[in-house]
Design a protein around this motif. Structure first.
Motif, PDB file in Angstrom:
ATOM      1  N   LEU A 193      21.456 -51.640   8.928  1.00 10.47           N
ATOM      2  CA  LEU A 193      20.457 -51.512   7.863  1.00 10.47           C
ATOM      3  C   LEU A 193      19.143 -50.971   8.409  1.00 10.47           C
ATOM      4  CD1 LEU A 193      21.063 -54.883   5.943  1.00 10.47           C
ATOM      5  CD2 LEU A 193      22.125 -52.653   5.570  1.00 10.47           C
ATOM      6  N   VAL A 194      18.753 -51.464   9.580  1.00  9.02           N
ATOM      7  CA  VAL A 194      17.511 -50.994  10.191  1.00  9.02           C
ATOM      8  C   VAL A 194      17.610 -49.515  10.540  1.00  9.02           C
ATOM      9  CG1 VAL A 194      15.978 -51.259  12.181  1.00  9.02           C
ATOM     10  CG2 VAL A 194      16.917 -53.279  11.041  1.00  9.02           C
ATOM     11  N   ILE A 195      18.738 -49.113  11.096  1.00  6.81           N
ATOM     12  CA  ILE A 195      18.915 -47.702  11.484  1.00  6.81           C
ATOM     13  C   ILE A 195      18.885 -46.800  10.255  1.00  6.81           C
ATOM     14  CG2 ILE A 195      20.553 -46.052  12.469  1.00  6.81           C
ATOM     15  CD1 ILE A 195      21.419 -48.236  14.416  1.00  6.81           C
ATOM     16  N   VAL A 196      19.553 -47.220   9.186  1.00  8.29           N
ATOM     17  CA  VAL A 196      19.548 -46.427   7.953  1.00  8.29           C
ATOM     18  C   VAL A 196      18.126 -46.269   7.424  1.00  8.29           C
ATOM     19  CG1 VAL A 196      20.214 -46.468   5.517  1.00  8.29           C
ATOM     20  CG2 VAL A 196      21.916 -46.915   7.287  1.00  8.29           C
ATOM     21  N   CYS A 197      17.365 -47.357   7.424  1.00  3.64           N
ATOM     22  CA  CYS A 197      15.985 -47.297   6.933  1.00  3.64           C
ATOM     23  C   CYS A 197      15.127 -46.397   7.809  1.00  3.64           C
ATOM     24  CB  CYS A 197      15.392 -48.698   6.870  1.00  3.64           C
ATOM     25  SG  CYS A 197      16.127 -49.752   5.606  1.00  3.64           S
ATOM     26  N   LEU A 198      15.354 -46.401   9.133  1.00  2.00           N
ATOM     27  CA  LEU A 198      14.601 -45.518  10.019  1.00  2.00           C
ATOM     28  C   LEU A 198      14.966 -44.061   9.791  1.00  2.00           C
ATOM     29  CD1 LEU A 198      14.657 -47.510  13.396  1.00  2.00           C
ATOM     30  CD2 LEU A 198      12.708 -47.138  11.879  1.00  2.00           C
ATOM     31  N   VAL A 199      16.248 -43.780   9.638  1.00  2.00           N
ATOM     32  CA  VAL A 199      16.698 -42.401   9.404  1.00  2.00           C
ATOM     33  C   VAL A 199      16.112 -41.851   8.112  1.00  2.00           C
ATOM     34  CG1 VAL A 199      18.727 -40.972   8.930  1.00  2.00           C
ATOM     35  CG2 VAL A 199      18.800 -42.674  10.753  1.00  2.00           C
ATOM     36  N   ALA A 200      15.879 -42.724   7.116  1.00  3.90           N
ATOM     37  CA  ALA A 200      15.323 -42.274   5.835  1.00  3.90           C
ATOM     38  C   ALA A 200      13.934 -41.670   5.991  1.00  3.90           C
ATOM     39  CB  ALA A 200      15.268 -43.445   4.860  1.00  3.90           C
ATOM     40  N   PHE A 201      13.228 -42.010   7.075  1.00  4.50           N
ATOM     41  CA  PHE A 201      11.866 -41.505   7.290  1.00  4.50           C
ATOM     42  C   PHE A 201      11.825 -40.326   8.257  1.00  4.50           C
ATOM     43  CE2 PHE A 201      11.200 -45.841   5.844  1.00  4.50           C
ATOM     44  CZ  PHE A 201      10.158 -45.692   4.937  1.00  4.50           C
ATOM     45  N   THR A 202      12.978 -39.772   8.592  1.00  9.46           N
ATOM     46  CA  THR A 202      12.983 -38.654   9.529  1.00  9.46           C
ATOM     47  C   THR A 202      12.473 -37.375   8.857  1.00  9.46           C
ATOM     48  OG1 THR A 202      14.354 -37.369  11.047  1.00  9.46           O
ATOM     49  CG2 THR A 202      15.365 -38.044   8.984  1.00  9.46           C
ATOM     50  N   PRO A 203      11.720 -36.545   9.580  1.00  7.81           N
ATOM     51  CA  PRO A 203      11.306 -35.253   9.029  1.00  7.81           C
ATOM     52  C   PRO A 203      12.354 -34.157   9.237  1.00  7.81           C
ATOM     53  CG  PRO A 203      10.241 -35.606  11.138  1.00  7.81           C
ATOM     54  CD  PRO A 203      11.045 -36.842  10.857  1.00  7.81           C
ATOM     55  N   LEU A 221      22.933 -62.719  18.238  1.00  6.18           N
ATOM     56  CA  LEU A 221      23.738 -61.500  18.319  1.00  6.18           C
ATOM     57  C   LEU A 221      24.403 -61.181  16.988  1.00  6.18           C
ATOM     58  CD1 LEU A 221      25.403 -61.951  21.839  1.00  6.18           C
ATOM     59  CD2 LEU A 221      23.549 -60.391  21.201  1.00  6.18           C
ATOM     60  N   VAL A 222      24.842 -62.212  16.271  1.00 12.31           N
ATOM     61  CA  VAL A 222      25.446 -61.987  14.961  1.00 12.31           C
ATOM     62  C   VAL A 222      24.431 -61.392  13.998  1.00 12.31           C
ATOM     63  CG1 VAL A 222      26.423 -63.135  12.933  1.00 12.31           C
ATOM     64  CG2 VAL A 222      27.214 -63.747  15.216  1.00 12.31           C
ATOM     65  N   VAL A 223      23.213 -61.933  13.997  1.00 14.72           N
ATOM     66  CA  VAL A 223      22.154 -61.416  13.122  1.00 14.72           C
ATOM     67  C   VAL A 223      21.830 -59.966  13.472  1.00 14.72           C
ATOM     68  CG1 VAL A 223      19.733 -61.664  12.471  1.00 14.72           C
ATOM     69  CG2 VAL A 223      21.180 -63.688  12.657  1.00 14.72           C
ATOM     70  N   VAL A 224      21.737 -59.674  14.769  1.00 16.79           N
ATOM     71  CA  VAL A 224      21.461 -58.297  15.196  1.00 16.79           C
ATOM     72  C   VAL A 224      22.591 -57.366  14.773  1.00 16.79           C
ATOM     73  CG1 VAL A 224      21.216 -56.795  17.215  1.00 16.79           C
ATOM     74  CG2 VAL A 224      20.000 -58.983  17.116  1.00 16.79           C
TER      75      VAL A 224
END
Length: 264
Positions: free
Chosen positions: A23-33, A14-17
């Motif tokens: 960071l994962v969400i930011v990286c995903l948002v970077a690929f949004t059209p 849970l700590v790792v998540v």
């Protein structure tokens, strides 16, 4: 111990998540059209990465931050290694004061440092100079180098150095051929930590940068005050990728386990 094993494992997971999720969400948002901050659900796009590379201000700020971090981290190593050797190996009047002086920037808020340095640079007529910006960053990041090099020197077997000296090697040769290779995990780890902290520094830099020396964090802060779009996520994803590549190269060259052991 066995009963607490699954609980400890779940807690660590849970700590790792919790740490990695933003960071994962930011990286995903970077690929949004889309033109809003949203996670892509139907398709991925590189439009915001293209926008970053076409934005001259961001590219110049990235170059400024890259050069600033590299130069500042290198100067910090040049200063921190001799200081760590002196503090770890010699007993002299003022040793504790010297150690406290090098570590004092860790105890002073960067906001206070920024205001104080802004006033100092204004008094000497050097506000906005890239050289003095390097000086300010060296002050802030040198403690990280010092601590990791001191950690590498703890438990260092000096008999190897004495053997080299007895065989006729000069002190300069002993340092570069014997001492430095043995403490290189701490030195390289200190340089990397100093580089990352310098590259990411915002609170102090926002006070002492000029239009020609604006760093990437300052440029991102200025852009975020004007508009909020996925281009900020694209810039953040590129910074995350740069950090990951740097860590990977350090692991391949020296081994992160050696760096972490040397820093303890």
């Amino acid at each position: 111990m066995l009963k607490n094993g699954p609980i400890a494992l779940a807690f660590n997971f849970l700590v790792v998540v919790f740490v990695l999720a933003p960071l994962v969400i930011v990286c995903l948002v970077a690929f949004t059209p889309e033109t809003t901050l949203s996670v892509p659900t139907t398709s991925f796009s590189l439009r915001w990465f293209e926008a970053v590379f076409q934005h001259g201000d961001f590219m110049q700020a990235f170059k400024n931050s890259l050069w600033l971090a590299a130069i500042s981290a290198t100067i910090s190593v040049v200063l921190g290694v001799p200081a760590a050797l002196a503090i770890a190996r010699h007993s002299f009047p003022g040793r504790d004061a010297l150690n406290a002086l090098f570590l004092s920037p860790l105890m002073i808020p960067h906001l206070v440092l920024g205001v104080a340095l802004l006033r100092f640079f204004a008094l000497i007529g050097s506000a906005g100079s890239f050289g003095w910006l390097v000086f300010a960053h060296v002050v802030v990041i040198t403690p990280y180098v010092l601590r990791l090099v001191l950690g590498a020197l703890i438990g260092f077997d000096r008999s190897i150095e004495h053997a080299a000296l007895s065989l006729g090697a000069s002190r300069t040769t002993v340092f570069f051929q014997v001492t430095l290779p043995l403490i290189i995990p701490g030195v390289s780890g200190g340089w990397l930590l100093a580089f990352i902290n310098s590259f990411d520094e915002l609170t102090m830099s926002v006070f002492i940068t000029a239009p020609s020396t604006v760093t990437l964090p300052v440029r991102m802060y200025m852009y975020a005050t004007e508009s909020i779009d996925p281009m900020m996520a694209a810039v953040s994803a590129l910074v995350i990728a740069l950090t990951a590549v740097t860590m990977f190269l350090l692991d391949r060259i020296y081994g992160l386990d050696r760096v972490l052991v040397g820093s303890k």
